[in-house]
Design an enzyme around this catalytic site. Structure first.
Site, PDB file in Angstrom:
ATOM      1  N   ARG A 101       0.858  -1.183   0.000  1.00 36.45           N
ATOM      2  CA  ARG A 101       0.000   0.000   0.000  1.00 36.45           C
ATOM      3  C   ARG A 101       0.900   1.241   0.000  1.00 36.45           C
ATOM      4  NH1 ARG A 101      -1.932  -3.498   4.138  1.00 36.45           N
ATOM      5  NH2 ARG A 101      -3.975  -4.418   3.672  1.00 36.45           N
TER       6      ARG A 101
ATOM      7  N   LYS B 150      -2.526  -1.507   8.089  1.00 29.72           N
ATOM      8  CA  LYS B 150      -3.985  -1.601   8.177  1.00 29.72           C
ATOM      9  C   LYS B 150      -4.362  -2.719   9.132  1.00 29.72           C
ATOM     10  CE  LYS B 150      -7.992  -1.528   5.095  1.00 29.72           C
ATOM     11  NZ  LYS B 150      -8.442  -1.649   3.700  1.00 29.72           N
TER      12      LYS B 150
ATOM     13  N   HIS C  66      -3.108   2.960  -6.448  1.00 33.29           N
ATOM     14  CA  HIS C  66      -3.559   1.715  -5.818  1.00 33.29           C
ATOM     15  C   HIS C  66      -3.720   0.594  -6.836  1.00 33.29           C
ATOM     16  CE1 HIS C  66      -5.073  -0.481  -2.396  1.00 33.29           C
ATOM     17  NE2 HIS C  66      -6.157  -0.839  -3.062  1.00 33.29           N
TER      18      HIS C  66
ATOM     19  N   ARG D 216      -1.184  -2.201  -6.865  1.00 36.15           N
ATOM     20  CA  ARG D 216      -1.407  -3.317  -5.936  1.00 36.15           C
ATOM     21  C   ARG D 216      -2.292  -4.380  -6.595  1.00 36.15           C
ATOM     22  NH1 ARG D 216      -1.078  -4.485  -0.393  1.00 36.15           N
ATOM     23  NH2 ARG D 216      -2.950  -5.255   0.648  1.00 36.15           N
TER      24      ARG D 216
ATOM     25  N   HIS E 197      -3.013  -8.888   4.125  1.00 39.25           N
ATOM     26  CA  HIS E 197      -4.448  -9.058   4.278  1.00 39.25           C
ATOM     27  C   HIS E 197      -4.757  -9.903   5.508  1.00 39.25           C
ATOM     28  CE1 HIS E 197      -5.284  -8.194  -0.250  1.00 39.25           C
ATOM     29  NE2 HIS E 197      -5.374  -7.100   0.485  1.00 39.25           N
TER      30      HIS E 197
ATOM     31  N   TYR F  41      -8.953  -8.849  -4.906  1.00 31.60           N
ATOM     32  CA  TYR F  41      -8.072  -8.066  -5.766  1.00 31.60           C
ATOM     33  C   TYR F  41      -7.837  -8.711  -7.136  1.00 31.60           C
ATOM     34  CZ  TYR F  41      -6.516  -4.478  -2.487  1.00 31.60           C
ATOM     35  OH  TYR F  41      -6.461  -3.393  -1.668  1.00 31.60           O
TER      36      TYR F  41
END
Length: 318
Positions: A148, A173, A248, A251, A282, A291
């Site tokens: 990220r 995150k 983004h 990613r 994740h 994704y």
């Protein structure tokens, strides 16, 4: 005391309790307070009702159904909390206005586009300064690791362990930390940047790995501004639901390309996806599957594998 003022107090108490539990509620907080202002403006009195919730959900300039659905979903946990203080409060049922999980199709970069991005970054102004090296290395790192942008910008010098070929991502995150192994070419690129940065800024005291030409840590808007400049110069047109290619999307591209390589190398995806999920930070494997995108190359390889599978089944059961 009017009910609207009491409702404001309940919202503030709710947000305080949730934030003490670790929830940031950056978007939900302003939305709940906007709901209170709407109730005040309507002259609503008494417990929160489904009618009031639906009127607020539809009071938006957006014509997209998902916008109203998301507004209702913001209120669901709050109304459950509010019931203990106002028993007449009505809680909206799940998916009352439909799903809130529309997935916009991202822009999946080709190898040629990534190469062009890094070359263009190398020619940013001021020529010969630190800024071109910073953005070439930053965007290259994102493309090579699927990190990220926020994680890359928070890297401190001690987090970039080039002798070990590792990055340490701290408190990312969901407050998760992890180690990211690096390819030798990525290590070499980071070493070149580190050398250039220390030559340009020998007296810099900021601990961040990526620095501006003034010796300060880069901010997200600095990176977004530089990326927008490069995107315009390259004349990119979005392939997806967003108005323009985004940082983004690097990613998304990394994760989709990992899957493509696995198919080509006959690697079992169900086993490898768990490792990839950990690598990109994740919490759940399902987040990584979110994704994955149906790029033409991936669909072609998947189709070939299905054809082989179908032939094997046909040979077993003639």
């Amino acid at each position: 005391m009017s009910y609207s003022r009491t409702l404001t107090g309940h919202v503030q108490d709710y947000l305080r309790v949730k934030r003490q539990m670790g929830f940031e509620l950056r978007s939900q907080g302003p939305q709940l307070l906007a709901f209170v202002r709407f109730a005040e403006h309507c002259g609503h009195r008494g417990p929160v009702t489904l009618d009031l919730i639906l009127r607020w959900a539809s009071d938006t300039h957006s014509e997209r159904p998902i916008t109203a659905a998301k507004r209702v979903e913001v209120l669901r946990p709050f109304t459950r909390y509010l019931q203990q203080y106002a028993p007449g409060t009505e809680v909206p049922p799940p998916r009352m206005l439909g799903s809130t999980h529309h997935r916009p199709v991202p822009h999946i970069y080709s190898d040629e586009e990534v190469d062009a991005l890094l070359i263009a970054a190398r020619h940013l102004s001021p020529r010969g300064g630190l800024r071109p090296a910073t953005y070439e290395t930053l965007f290259g790192l994102l493309a090579a690791t699927g990190m990220r942008i926020s994680e890359a910008l928070r890297l401190e010098r001690s987090d970039v362990m080039l002798e070990q070929g590792m990055l340490r991502v701290r408190n990312s995150k969901f407050k998760k930390s992890r180690l990211i192994p690096l390819h030798a070419t990525t290590v070499a690129a980071l070493q070149r940047y580190e050398h250039a940065r220390d030559q340009f800024l020998p007296l810099a005291t900021d601990d961040n790995f990526f620095l501006s030409g003034w010796g300060c840590a880069l901010k997200i808007w600095n990176a977004e501004d530089a990326f927008s400049t490069l995107r315009r110069r390259l004349g990119w047109v979005a392939r997806g639901d967003h108005s323009a290619p985004r940082i983004h999307d690097l990613r998304h591209t990394f994760i989709s390309n990992c899957l493509l390589r696995w198919y080509r190398r006959q690697i079992k995806v169900d086993n490898a996806i768990a490792a990839l999920s950990t690598y990109v930070g994740h919490v759940r494997v399902t987040d990584t599957y979110w994704y994955i995108n149906t790029i033409p190359q991936l669909m072609a390889v998947a189709s070939q594998r299905f054809e082989r599978y179908a032939r094997e089944i046909a040979n077993e059961h003639p």
